[in-house]
Scaffold this motif. Structure first.
Motif, PDB file in Angstrom:
ATOM      1  N   LYS A  29      60.099  52.492 -11.624  1.00 20.00           N
ATOM      2  CA  LYS A  29      59.327  53.430 -11.273  1.00 20.00           C
ATOM      3  C   LYS A  29      58.490  53.624 -10.978  1.00 20.00           C
ATOM      4  O   LYS A  29      57.126  54.058 -10.048  1.00 20.00           O
ATOM      5  N   THR A  30      57.201  53.336 -11.880  1.00 22.78           N
ATOM      6  CA  THR A  30      55.772  53.027 -11.781  1.00 22.78           C
ATOM      7  C   THR A  30      55.276  52.697 -11.231  1.00 22.78           C
ATOM      8  O   THR A  30      54.168  52.324 -10.051  1.00 22.78           O
ATOM      9  N   THR A  31      56.495  51.357 -11.158  1.00 25.22           N
ATOM     10  CA  THR A  31      55.126  50.350  -9.645  1.00 25.22           C
ATOM     11  C   THR A  31      56.242  50.585  -8.702  1.00 25.22           C
ATOM     12  O   THR A  31      54.625  50.182  -7.897  1.00 25.22           O
ATOM     13  N   PHE A  32      57.083  50.488  -8.551  1.00 23.90           N
ATOM     14  CA  PHE A  32      57.119  51.571  -7.302  1.00 23.90           C
ATOM     15  C   PHE A  32      55.954  52.334  -6.783  1.00 23.90           C
ATOM     16  O   PHE A  32      55.744  52.092  -5.663  1.00 23.90           O
ATOM     17  N   ILE A  33      55.719  53.282  -7.548  1.00 25.73           N
ATOM     18  CA  ILE A  33      54.556  54.393  -7.459  1.00 25.73           C
ATOM     19  C   ILE A  33      53.336  53.612  -7.208  1.00 25.73           C
ATOM     20  O   ILE A  33      52.962  54.069  -6.234  1.00 25.73           O
ATOM     21  N   THR A  34      53.215  52.674  -7.683  1.00 22.35           N
ATOM     22  CA  THR A  34      51.705  51.888  -7.700  1.00 22.35           C
ATOM     23  C   THR A  34      51.879  51.435  -6.092  1.00 22.35           C
ATOM     24  O   THR A  34      50.543  51.492  -6.033  1.00 22.35           O
ATOM     25  N   ASP A  35      52.699  50.911  -5.763  1.00 22.67           N
ATOM     26  CA  ASP A  35      52.503  50.285  -4.574  1.00 22.67           C
ATOM     27  C   ASP A  35      52.306  51.234  -2.601  1.00 22.67           C
ATOM     28  O   ASP A  35      51.601  50.796  -2.701  1.00 22.67           O
TER      29      ASP A  35
END
Length: 220
Positions: A29-35
């Motif tokens: 989910k952190t990766t998704f937010i970063t994108d």
């Protein structure tokens, strides 16, 4: 400098709240937010960069500022500092710091608000503090401790403009504000590209551009 101090405190509080949330968010989910933040950063950067009134000044300030930043090795020094502060990836800390700093501090609202704060009117920065506090929660939840560290840059940048306003009793000309905003927008695009992992751009080495763009605008 009530507005500047308040703005810095809200960034700190928002960042701390975001770091607490980060502990409960899975890496996926952190990766998704970063994108998502990367795309947002690029979009905001494009919008800001289009405010230039003279593309030649923008290009010249970028070239001169980046040249000086490369010689000074600003990015390398920030990475070494971040390694001492946290065990996290030094690059991720630098990206978080620059993303928050450029988003919070480069734009007409910040520049005019900070100078007015020095003149005794903190109203613009007080309104901005609410927005930055909320944004810092999302940034810190995704980008980590670098967002918290950006509060030091926020205090230094906005505080300098407030002191400028207090000492001179004047506002920066609109053309200088426009070029500073545009150059900050270009740097934001670079940060967005880094967040999206499309290419590694040493954005920290471009920070002197923020000094040269308003100076060149005033000179020409």
């Amino acid at each position: 400098m009530i507005g500047t101090i308040t703005n810095t405190i809200t960034v700190i509080l928002g960042s701390l709240a975001g770091l607490l949330l980060r502990r409960n968010i899975s890496p996926e989910k952190t990766t998704f937010i970063t994108d998502a933040l990367g795309l947002f950063t690029v979009a905001i950067g494009i919008q800001m960069s289009l405010q230039t009134k003279n593309p030649i000044i923008l290009v010249a300030s970028l070239l001169v500022g980046t040249f000086i930043g490369e010689i000074a090795g600003i990015e390398h020094k920030l990475e070494r500092l971040s390694e001492k502060i946290s065990r996290s990836s030094s690059q991720s800390i630098v990206d978080g710091m620059l993303t928050a700093f450029l988003t919070f501090c480069v734009g007409p609202m910040t520049i005019v608000g900070s100078i007015k704060d020095g003149l005794g009117d903190p109203s613009i920065l007080l309104a901005k503090s609410v927005m930055d506090g909320v944004a810092s929660i999302a940034f810190a939840a995704s980008l980590g401790i670098g967002v918290l560290l950006s509060s030091v840059l926020v205090l230094a940048f906005q505080g300098s403009l407030a002191v400028f306003g207090a000492l001179t009793g004047t506002m920066l000309p609109q053309k200088a504000i426009a070029e500073l905003t545009a150059s900050g927008g270009v740097l934001l695009i670079g940060v967005g590209i880094n967040l999206l992992k499309l290419k590694k751009i040493r954005v920290a080495n471009m920070l002197p551009t923020l000094l040269f763009s308003p100076l060149l605008a005033l000179y020409f």
